[in-house]
Design a protein around this motif. Structure first.
Motif, PDB file in Angstrom:
ATOM      1  N   LEU A  65       0.848  -1.179   0.000  1.00  0.00           N
ATOM      2  CA  LEU A  65       0.000   0.000   0.000  1.00  0.00           C
ATOM      3  C   LEU A  65       0.885   1.230   0.000  1.00  0.00           C
ATOM      4  O   LEU A  65       1.862   1.296   0.752  1.00  0.00           O
ATOM      5  CB  LEU A  65      -0.868   0.027   1.265  1.00  0.00           C
ATOM      6  N   TYR A  66       0.514   2.225  -0.815  1.00  0.00           N
ATOM      7  CA  TYR A  66       1.315   3.426  -0.953  1.00  0.00           C
ATOM      8  C   TYR A  66       0.421   4.650  -0.841  1.00  0.00           C
ATOM      9  O   TYR A  66      -0.749   4.616  -1.216  1.00  0.00           O
ATOM     10  CB  TYR A  66       2.015   3.451  -2.322  1.00  0.00           C
ATOM     11  N   GLN A  67       1.024   5.750  -0.331  1.00  0.00           N
ATOM     12  CA  GLN A  67       0.311   7.008  -0.256  1.00  0.00           C
ATOM     13  C   GLN A  67       1.189   8.096  -0.851  1.00  0.00           C
ATOM     14  O   GLN A  67       2.411   8.106  -0.635  1.00  0.00           O
ATOM     15  CB  GLN A  67      -0.024   7.363   1.182  1.00  0.00           C
ATOM     16  N   ALA A  68       0.566   9.007  -1.592  1.00  0.00           N
ATOM     17  CA  ALA A  68       1.276  10.164  -2.134  1.00  0.00           C
ATOM     18  C   ALA A  68       0.501  11.419  -1.755  1.00  0.00           C
ATOM     19  O   ALA A  68      -0.724  11.467  -1.895  1.00  0.00           O
ATOM     20  CB  ALA A  68       1.403  10.058  -3.650  1.00  0.00           C
ATOM     21  N   LEU A  69       1.237  12.413  -1.263  1.00  0.00           N
ATOM     22  CA  LEU A  69       0.671  13.706  -0.902  1.00  0.00           C
ATOM     23  C   LEU A  69       1.333  14.776  -1.759  1.00  0.00           C
ATOM     24  O   LEU A  69       2.492  14.605  -2.175  1.00  0.00           O
ATOM     25  CB  LEU A  69       0.896  13.994   0.583  1.00  0.00           C
ATOM     26  N   PRO A  70       0.644  15.889  -2.029  1.00  0.00           N
ATOM     27  CA  PRO A  70       1.237  16.946  -2.859  1.00  0.00           C
ATOM     28  C   PRO A  70       2.578  17.416  -2.287  1.00  0.00           C
ATOM     29  O   PRO A  70       2.715  17.609  -1.081  1.00  0.00           O
ATOM     30  CB  PRO A  70       0.203  18.074  -2.799  1.00  0.00           C
ATOM     31  N   GLY A  71       3.558  17.563  -3.163  1.00  0.00           N
ATOM     32  CA  GLY A  71       4.867  18.050  -2.765  1.00  0.00           C
ATOM     33  C   GLY A  71       5.737  17.021  -2.078  1.00  0.00           C
ATOM     34  O   GLY A  71       6.848  17.332  -1.652  1.00  0.00           O
ATOM     35  N   GLN A  72       5.236  15.815  -1.940  1.00  0.00           N
ATOM     36  CA  GLN A  72       6.007  14.752  -1.306  1.00  0.00           C
ATOM     37  C   GLN A  72       6.058  13.560  -2.255  1.00  0.00           C
ATOM     38  O   GLN A  72       5.179  13.379  -3.079  1.00  0.00           O
ATOM     39  CB  GLN A  72       5.355  14.313   0.005  1.00  0.00           C
ATOM     40  N   GLY A  73       7.048  12.748  -2.099  1.00  0.00           N
ATOM     41  CA  GLY A  73       7.128  11.529  -2.888  1.00  0.00           C
ATOM     42  C   GLY A  73       6.155  10.486  -2.351  1.00  0.00           C
ATOM     43  O   GLY A  73       5.539  10.660  -1.301  1.00  0.00           O
ATOM     44  N   GLU A  74       6.057   9.423  -3.073  1.00  0.00           N
ATOM     45  CA  GLU A  74       5.200   8.313  -2.650  1.00  0.00           C
ATOM     46  C   GLU A  74       5.864   7.581  -1.489  1.00  0.00           C
ATOM     47  O   GLU A  74       7.072   7.363  -1.498  1.00  0.00           O
ATOM     48  CB  GLU A  74       5.001   7.374  -3.838  1.00  0.00           C
ATOM     49  N   SER A  75       5.083   7.207  -0.487  1.00  0.00           N
ATOM     50  CA  SER A  75       5.633   6.446   0.628  1.00  0.00           C
ATOM     51  C   SER A  75       4.843   5.156   0.806  1.00  0.00           C
ATOM     52  O   SER A  75       3.630   5.125   0.602  1.00  0.00           O
ATOM     53  CB  SER A  75       5.623   7.268   1.916  1.00  0.00           C
TER      54      SER A  75
END
Length: 161
Positions: A65-75
């Motif tokens: 499972l991955y999450q991406a937020l604006p201005g940040q890379g995918e974690s």
């Protein structure tokens, strides 16, 4: 619980892409929490992109499972090494492919007209969601009944972005 909402969405997809609106009702809140966005599903997994109130992307893939937020890379939120995530990954594969025999391993399924009801067999999953209801073919609405409230997802098939 965004992950369960994402899996419920995947369970209902007849179209690989579209838009959603979601309302989550929680005990103690006078108004539901609302979000809107779009989704895309395919053999590689499912992307659930929330446009409002805050942009974010939750991706469910075979390896985690991955999450991406604006201005940040995918974690990476979790990997398939986690037994719960591995079972959710297997569940995702079953729902995206429409494999009801695999779904029946994890859920009690019942059909009433255009409404499909899924009740988890696993007590751990049942603590998070007691029932999922999918209305329509293709699905127009998915309802998650949870111990502390419920989530209603309205779906509109659309263009892939």
């Amino acid at each position: 619980m965004a992950l369960l909402s994402t899996l419920a969405l995947a369970a209902s997809l007849a179209q690989p892409c579209g838009e959603f609106s979601q309302q989550k009702t929680l005990q103690g809140l006078s108004k539901p929490l609302e979000s809107r966005g779009h989704y895309s599903a395919g053999p590689g997994g499912l992307d659930w992109v929330t446009d409002s109130p805050f942009p974010s992307t939750l991706s469910v893939r075979k390896d985690g499972l991955y999450q991406a937020l604006p201005g940040q890379g995918e974690s990476r939120l979790a990997s398939m090494d986690n037994p719960l995530v591995a079972s959710l990954g297997r569940l995702l594969a079953a729902v995206v492919s429409g494999d009801t025999s695999s779904l029946a391993q994890d859920f009690e399924l019942s059909q009433d007209g255009e409404k499909l009801t899924l009740k988890p067999k696993d007590p751990t999953l049942a603590k998070a969601v007691t029932e999922m209801q999918v209305q329509g073919r293709p699905a127009r609405e998915v309802r998650l009944i949870e111990p502390g409230g419920e989530t209603l997802i309205s779906l509109s098939p659309g263009q892939c972005r």
